[in-house]
Structures are given as structure tokens and as C-alpha cells.
Motif scaffolding. Sequence first.
Motif, short mmCIF file in Angstrom:
data_model
loop_
_atom_site.label_atom_id
_atom_site.label_comp_id
_atom_site.label_asym_id
_atom_site.label_seq_id
_atom_site.Cartn_x
_atom_site.Cartn_y
_atom_site.Cartn_z
N UNK A 124 0.83 -1.20 0.00
CA UNK A 124 0.00 0.00 0.00
C UNK A 124 0.86 1.26 0.00
N UNK A 125 1.95 1.24 0.77
CA UNK A 125 2.81 2.42 0.83
C UNK A 125 3.52 2.65 -0.50
N UNK A 126 3.91 1.57 -1.18
CA UNK A 126 4.55 1.71 -2.48
C UNK A 126 3.61 2.38 -3.49
N UNK A 127 2.35 1.98 -3.48
CA UNK A 127 1.37 2.61 -4.37
C UNK A 127 1.16 4.08 -4.02
N UNK A 128 1.03 4.36 -2.72
CA UNK A 128 0.82 5.75 -2.30
C UNK A 128 2.02 6.61 -2.65
N UNK A 129 3.22 6.08 -2.45
CA UNK A 129 4.43 6.86 -2.75
C UNK A 129 4.56 7.16 -4.24
N UNK A 130 4.01 6.27 -5.07
CA UNK A 130 4.07 6.53 -6.51
C UNK A 130 3.25 7.76 -6.87
N UNK A 131 2.16 7.99 -6.14
CA UNK A 131 1.37 9.21 -6.35
C UNK A 131 2.16 10.45 -5.95
N UNK A 132 2.94 10.32 -4.88
CA UNK A 132 3.76 11.45 -4.44
C UNK A 132 4.78 11.81 -5.51
N UNK A 133 5.41 10.78 -6.08
CA UNK A 133 6.42 11.04 -7.11
C UNK A 133 5.81 11.69 -8.35
N UNK A 134 4.55 11.36 -8.64
CA UNK A 134 3.89 11.97 -9.80
C UNK A 134 3.29 13.33 -9.49
N UNK A 135 3.30 13.70 -8.21
CA UNK A 135 2.78 15.00 -7.82
C UNK A 135 1.28 15.05 -7.62
N UNK A 136 0.59 13.90 -7.61
CA UNK A 136 -0.86 13.90 -7.44
C UNK A 136 -1.27 13.86 -5.97
N UNK A 137 -0.33 13.55 -5.06
CA UNK A 137 -0.58 13.58 -3.63
C UNK A 137 0.64 14.16 -2.93
N UNK A 138 0.40 14.78 -1.77
CA UNK A 138 1.53 15.14 -0.91
C UNK A 138 1.92 13.90 -0.10
N UNK A 139 3.10 13.94 0.53
CA UNK A 139 3.49 12.80 1.35
C UNK A 139 2.53 12.60 2.51
N UNK A 140 2.04 13.70 3.08
CA UNK A 140 1.08 13.58 4.18
C UNK A 140 -0.21 12.91 3.71
N UNK A 141 -0.70 13.30 2.55
CA UNK A 141 -1.92 12.68 2.01
C UNK A 141 -1.70 11.21 1.72
N UNK A 142 -0.52 10.88 1.22
CA UNK A 142 -0.20 9.48 0.93
C UNK A 142 -0.20 8.66 2.21
N UNK A 143 0.41 9.19 3.25
CA UNK A 143 0.46 8.48 4.53
C UNK A 143 -0.94 8.35 5.13
N UNK A 144 -1.76 9.39 4.99
CA UNK A 144 -3.14 9.32 5.48
C UNK A 144 -3.93 8.26 4.73
N UNK A 145 -3.66 8.15 3.42
CA UNK A 145 -4.37 7.15 2.62
C UNK A 145 -4.03 5.74 3.10
N UNK A 146 -2.77 5.49 3.41
CA UNK A 146 -2.36 4.17 3.90
C UNK A 146 -2.97 3.90 5.27
N UNK A 147 -2.96 4.92 6.15
CA UNK A 147 -3.54 4.75 7.48
C UNK A 147 -5.03 4.44 7.39
N UNK A 148 -5.71 5.12 6.47
CA UNK A 148 -7.13 4.87 6.25
C UNK A 148 -7.37 3.44 5.80
N UNK A 149 -6.51 2.96 4.93
CA UNK A 149 -6.63 1.59 4.43
C UNK A 149 -6.48 0.58 5.56
N UNK A 150 -5.52 0.82 6.45
CA UNK A 150 -5.32 -0.09 7.58
C UNK A 150 -6.55 -0.09 8.50
N UNK A 151 -7.20 1.07 8.65
CA UNK A 151 -8.43 1.14 9.43
C UNK A 151 -9.53 0.29 8.80
#
Length: 279
Positions: A124-151
Motif C-alpha cells: 500500500x505504501x509503495x502505491x501511495x508513494x508513486x502518487x507522491x512522485x507523480x505529484x498527485x498527492x503530498x506525502x502527508x496525504x499518501x500516509x493518510x491514505x495508507x492509514x485509512x486503508x489499515x483502518x
Amino acid sequence: MVNRKELRPEDGPRAAYGAHLRRLRERRSWTQEDLAGRVSYSSQHISAVETARKPPTLPFSRELDQVFGTVGTADSLERLWSEMRYGNLLEGFSEYVAYEGRAVEIRSFHLGIIPGLLQTPGYAQALANSHVRRGSLTQQQADERVAFLMERQGALVKDRPPMLLVVMDESCIRRPVGGPDAMRAQLERLVEFAELPNSVFQVAPYDMGERRPFDLPVNLLTLADRSMIAYAETHAQGHVERERTAVVSLLTAYHQLQAECLSQADSVAMVEQVRKGMS
């Protein structure tokens, strides 16, 4: 009204939530004290949420939805809370998640990506980080997305977890994500999932060809009252479908999909073969 504070929904998500709460309350001609008498929260707490001095919580939202009769409706406070907290998610998805948490059976079909409920943290983190590299998410948003998924995954380990039936296109298990170690751990997670008593796991092989009825991800939820909700998404947005005829049509297509898929044993064997073949 004495000391009535004017609310400005445009000031932000928390202010919009408070204004919506006030509308629901006043629509019923209830004072804050009236509402407090129906829930486990004080009138002071309700006032603080209405005026955006305190953030709403998920338990607060769910309890008020029960009192207002807004569970699963367009007026749902839980849905608004989800949109406020996870605003960086696909449109429509937060509404779906509100239903998912109450489902007794979940059926899903996925393409290209392992479904979120079965993703390991590394995948999940690898997918979220790919969005950060493309500029579609900030790192904070990516981390929040992963945390949401774990919930969300917490629903699978509660006392009475839902029945989870998952069909994955073969591309899900063959597409490498996060490097060999992360992918091996993810494939092992699928094998473990298939062993659970509340799971059904199948792979839709490439050679199914045109017989595969879906070209987009699809989720079908059965709720405790046996009503059904469907959710499908494109790259741009998601859509929750409640109309019975449309949902039944998708369910029929899902049954046809399962009939064409590999058995669970053969699906696990394919996953193991892919895992062992990784360098």
C-alpha cells in the motif's frame, strides 16, 4: 435566539459539518439540549462541534445519524465526516466505505492492483508513494491514505467479520509493486487470506478473454437487512448504486465471472507459482 453564532460553511470542512449538523437539528425544531437528551453527548459538546470549535468524530457522527434517521442517506453525518477526513480519496469512495463497514458480505472484482482490504502495508505504501512522485498527492496525504486503508482492514478481524469473496484479474498478481520483497510478502498475504473461514479467493485468468464480464473494478455489499449496494469506479470517480435492478444485474454478472474463474485451489497454486518465480 440568544448567543446564536452565525455559521460559515465556506470556512472549511469542519465548519461545513457544523452547519449541516445545525440544519439537521433545526429541521426537527430541536434545541441543542433536546438533541443532547437523545444522545450520549452534552449540549456543550454539540455546540462546540456546530461552531467548529471541536472536530467531529466517527462515533459522534454514527450516533447522531441513528437519532436523525440519516444512516446511509445523502444527509449522513458519517458520510460527511469521511469526506472531511479523507477528502483526498476518489469522489464517492467515502460514501462506499461507510456502507462497507456495516456489510455482512463483500464481493469484489479487481484489475491490475491487489484490492485494498488485502494489501500489506508495504504494498500500500509503495502505491501511495508513486502518487507522491507523480505529484498527485503530498506525502502527508499518501500516509493518510495508507492509514485509512489499515483502518478499513480492521473490519476483517472483528468478532463477526463479513464474508469476503474476492476475484482478481491475473494482472493483479503478476504486476510487480514495491520491489521483490514487498511483492513476495503481498502474495503470501493472499495465500493466508484464502485459508480464512470467511473468504473465497479466485483468479480470473488471462485466457478468460472476452468472457470476463467486467472491464472495471466492482464491489457488491450485502447489508444486515439483506439489502445490497454496488460500487464501481473509473479513474476519475466512484459511484454508489442502490437501485435494485442495477445491483441485481451486477450480481448476476459477478456470478457468471466466478463460474469462469479458476477454483480457489488453482488460484492459490497460481499465486504460489508467481511467488516462487520471483527473483
